[in-house]
Write a protein that holds these residues in place. Structure first.
Motif, mmCIF file in Angstrom:
data_model
loop_
_atom_site.group_PDB
_atom_site.id
_atom_site.type_symbol
_atom_site.label_atom_id
_atom_site.label_comp_id
_atom_site.label_asym_id
_atom_site.label_seq_id
_atom_site.Cartn_x
_atom_site.Cartn_y
_atom_site.Cartn_z
ATOM 1 N N UNK A 1 8.272 4.418 -8.105
ATOM 2 C CA UNK A 1 8.133 3.183 -7.319
ATOM 3 C C UNK A 1 8.429 1.976 -8.194
ATOM 4 N N UNK A 2 8.527 0.807 -7.563
ATOM 5 C CA UNK A 2 8.899 -0.387 -8.311
ATOM 6 C C UNK A 2 7.743 -0.879 -9.191
ATOM 7 N N UNK A 3 8.016 -1.938 -9.888
ATOM 8 C CA UNK A 3 7.019 -2.577 -10.748
ATOM 9 C C UNK A 3 5.811 -2.984 -9.890
ATOM 10 N N UNK A 4 4.664 -3.284 -10.559
ATOM 11 C CA UNK A 4 3.447 -3.646 -9.809
ATOM 12 C C UNK A 4 3.743 -4.701 -8.752
ATOM 13 N N UNK A 5 3.277 -4.443 -7.549
ATOM 14 C CA UNK A 5 3.581 -5.365 -6.457
ATOM 15 C C UNK A 5 2.376 -6.213 -6.141
ATOM 16 N N UNK A 6 2.638 -7.243 -5.397
ATOM 17 C CA UNK A 6 1.567 -8.180 -5.074
ATOM 18 C C UNK A 6 0.740 -7.617 -3.915
ATOM 19 N N UNK A 7 -0.568 -7.439 -4.145
ATOM 20 C CA UNK A 7 -1.423 -6.932 -3.067
ATOM 21 C C UNK A 7 -1.896 -8.116 -2.234
ATOM 22 N N UNK A 8 -1.620 -8.093 -0.947
ATOM 23 C CA UNK A 8 -2.119 -9.215 -0.146
ATOM 24 C C UNK A 8 -3.447 -8.891 0.515
ATOM 25 N N UNK A 9 -3.758 -7.620 0.614
ATOM 26 C CA UNK A 9 -5.107 -7.261 1.071
ATOM 27 C C UNK A 9 -5.716 -6.353 0.014
ATOM 28 N N UNK A 10 -6.901 -6.744 -0.446
ATOM 29 C CA UNK A 10 -7.601 -5.881 -1.390
ATOM 30 C C UNK A 10 -8.973 -5.580 -0.829
ATOM 31 N N UNK A 11 -9.244 -4.328 -0.635
ATOM 32 C CA UNK A 11 -10.571 -3.918 -0.177
ATOM 33 C C UNK A 11 -11.231 -3.204 -1.337
ATOM 34 N N UNK A 12 -12.420 -3.664 -1.702
ATOM 35 C CA UNK A 12 -13.104 -3.073 -2.858
ATOM 36 C C UNK A 12 -14.537 -2.693 -2.511
ATOM 37 N N UNK A 13 -14.845 -1.437 -2.735
ATOM 38 C CA UNK A 13 -16.233 -0.979 -2.582
ATOM 39 C C UNK A 13 -16.817 -1.244 -1.211
#
Ligand SMILES: Nc1ncnc2c1ncn2[C@@H]1O[C@H](COP(=O)(O)OP(=O)(O)OP(=O)(O)O)[C@@H](O)[C@H]1O
Ligand SMILES: [Mg+2]
Lengths: 263, 376
Positions: free
Chosen positions: A1-13
């Protein structure tokens, strides 16, 4: 896959509980810019609840949801509304406004947020109707006069009204005829390519999963078991996932999708 | 960069230069521009899409409006500088608009004709509503008669639940309201009658009015507002949600399941509340008599004993079941008339309250005349 992409939604814990029933426990998920993420899981595994948590309709019991790097629920009203304008949401049951006609349903956000005049908004609403594949005769009908599939299409047209940055679709193709469902898949792809949309797509439709998703997230055991391109998900070692993708329907959809891609 | 459309007439053939962001954010301005440009160019005009930086469905539909579907379909093949994705979007929009023309609005009718047709419609609707109500009352009675001798079909549990909701839960407000009205009536009596030295008749005034009229009337009006609306909203939202249809397809009868328990519950609750209302009203009057007229409680009671016959109580009470039946019938019927939308639920809820209050008051007036002529 490509280089690290921009996450527009981050769900954590993320944890969601209804009384003693835990729906999500420690769930992590990212949605990247410009991708179509398919979300699958058995009935009642909490896909719709996850969607509601992300768009800020439900305060998670624990954990954090960040959209465009911001926590919706802690933002002041004004800023929150600004972000919400960049969402297009299609609810599982349509959730059209029952006292407005289909055109008015779609024109409403255009008038309220884009500041269009009523005739302009209604004209544009007709364009969205056409895009969603509704006939002109449906334009002046009230939601209670529509068929199930037409409700889905009208709801899609409303979700697309503001040309959003993120589309949340809860089972958009359920109840559509196969031709309509295929056209729908193409429409989502075209929009994504032209406008760089990100799409959070809850679906049970294997054909859709194979044809348009970039990644698939599997919700199981109260968390995201795996989120990866569909080829990797298929081979994931889990009985449910195996059953899902390698059952008779999974195989058929896979073969159909490869055929389409070859053409 | 904001979108722009410019006609460059210096070159030959003329060039229409389309550039910038063709997105929803610039829609209103772009629309004005395209409207000005309409008709200023023809099929010869070269069209230049090279400088378009981004495009969404709103912008694409404007371009289709501006250039016409044919031009756009040609352009999607020839405008190579436009990214493939944008061309695909243009193509999608143009293809879906091709089989879809934008609706024309019907011209407004003459206002006089509109007014007349509204009046006619309203009169006709009144007639239809009355017929429907009569029909519905017949239906309720029929269902009642059918179920009366089949104790297995009695739905005791929902009925008791409804009695709790409409009877028990309404008791405090009914008691409070009638207590205060009783006090007010007594004050009025005290003020007016004292001028004639007949202050003692305040007791009669309060007792008469509450036993014969106010007890039952106030309770009925209160329940028309509180319960008829609840019935309409409950049944109406079930109707809007196709739940009533589901009941039918399950081979059940909505009359049995929804209407009868409600009607019976109100038939039981309203007389009970009426009794409470009468007592509370008289108590309110008594408090005023004791406090401001100096009539002792003992005297108040002995006056009641000597002056007020039991028939006044009966005259009041006998109206309660009729009111109850009509309020429940109107409430349920309006619920069944709801169609699809949330707005319709609101409309019919309002209508059920207005109708039931109207019916209660008209019936009460007729009954008052009747009882007076009969000398009861
Ligand atoms: N408001 C609520 N109160 C109590 N429980 C709820 C509520 N909303 C959802 N649930 C429970 O949460 C679980 C997940 O529901 P959800 O609607 O997210 O399922 P889903 O994954 O979308 O299923 P489907 O594919 O059938 O749409 C279910 O067990 C449901 O009963
Ligand atoms: Mg769901």
């Amino acid at each position: 896959m490509q280089a690290p992409r921009e996450a527009i939604i981050e769900v954590r814990g993320l944890c969601n509980r209804f009384g003693s029933q835990a729906v999500h426990e420690n769930l992590d998920l990212d949605v990247y810019k410009g991708e179509i993420l398919g979300v699958v899981g058995g009935s009642g595994t909490g896909k719709s609840v996850l969607l509601r948590s992300i768009v800020g309709l439900r305060r998670p019991t624990e954990g954090q949801v960040r959209v465009f790097g911001q926590d919706l629920l802690s933002l002041p009203e004004e800023a929150r509304s600004k972000i919400e304008r960049r969402f297009g949401v299609l609810f599982q049951s349509g959730a059209l406004f029952s006292s407005l006609t289909v055109t008015e349903n779609i024109a409403l956000p255009l008038i309220e947020h884009a500041g269009l005049s009523r005739p302009d908004a209604e004209h544009l609403a007709c364009v969205k109707l056409a895009l969603a594949g509704l006939p002109l005769s449906a334009a002046d009908k009230y939601p209670s006069m529509l068929s199930g599939g037409m409700i889905k299409r009208a709801a899609l047209a409303r979700a697309l009204a503001l040309d959003p940055d993120i589309l949340f679709l809860d089972e958009p193709t359920a109840g559509l005829d196969p031709i309509g469902a295929a056209a729908f898949d193409q429409l989502i792809l075209t929009l994504r390519d032209a406008m760089g949309l990100s799409v959070f797509l809850v679906t049970h439709d294997l054909d859709t999963l194979y044809t348009i998703t970039d990644r698939v997230a599997v919700l199981s055991q109260k968390r995201v078991l795996v989120a990866a391109p569909i080829k990797q998900v298929e081979d994931y070692d889990d009985p449910w996932i195996h059953e899902y993708f390698h059952g008779p329907r999974g195989r058929a959809a896979y073969e159909a999708a490869t055929k389409i891609k070859e053409q | 960069m904001a979108g722009n459309a410019q006609l460059d007439t210096s070159s030959n053939p003329a060039r229409l230069r389309i550039s910038g962001d063709w997105t929803l954010a610039h829609y209103t301005r772009l629309k004005q521009q395209t409207e000005q440009l309409a008709g200023q160019y023809d099929a010869q005009t070269a069209i230049d899409l090279d400088e378009v930086s981004s495009i969404d469905t709103a912008g694409a539909s404007l371009l289709v409006d501006l250039l016409g579907a044919e031009r756009v379909s040609q352009l999607t093949d020839t405008a190579h500088k436009l990214p493939a994705a944008d061309r695909a979007l243009l193509q999608t929009v143009y293809a879906s608009l091709r089989d879809f023309c934008v609706p024309v609005k019907v011209p407004q009718q003459n206002i006089c004709i509109l007014l007349l047709s509204r009046i006619g419609g309203a009169v006709y609707k009144l007639w239809q509503d009355s017929l429907q109500l009569l029909g519905f009352i017949g239906l309720i009675l029929q269902t009642l008669a059918r179920n009366l001798f089949r104790p297995k079909q009695w739905r005791i549990t929902p009925m008791v639940a409804h009695i709790e909701q409409i009877g028990l839960n309404a008791a405090p407000i009914v008691v409070l309201l009638t207590f205060m009205v009783g006090a007010v009536v007594a004050f009025l009596g005290a003020t007016v009658l004292a001028n004639f030295g007949a202050g003692i008749f305040t007791v009669d005034l309060v007792a008469f009015s509450f036993l014969r009229e106010f007890g039952v009337l106030l309770t009925a009006i209160l329940l028309a507002g509180r319960t008829a609306s609840a019935f309409t909203a409950q049944i109406g939202s079930m109707k809007a949600n196709e739940e009533i249809d589901a009941i039918r397809t399950l081979g059940l009868d909505p009359m049995d399941l929804l209407v009868l328990p409600r009607v019976l519950a109100l038939l039981i609750a309203l007389p009970l509340l009426t009794f409470l209302a009468m007592m509370a009203g008289i108590l309110g009057g008594a408090v005023v008599c004791v406090v401001s007229l100096g009539i002792s409680p003992d005297m108040f009671i002995s006056l009641l004993h000597s002056d007020i016959g039991v028939q006044h109580f009966l005259v009041g009470m006998v109206k309660a079941p009729f009111f109850a039946f009509l309020i429940a019938a109107v409430g349920c019927l309006e619920g069944f008339k709801v169609s699809g939308s949330a707005e319709s639920v609101g409309e019919h809820t309002t209508s059920s309250v207005v109708q039931s209050i109207f019916i209660v008051i008209v019936l009460d007036a007729v009954a008052a005349l009747f009882f007076m002529e009969m000398g009861w």
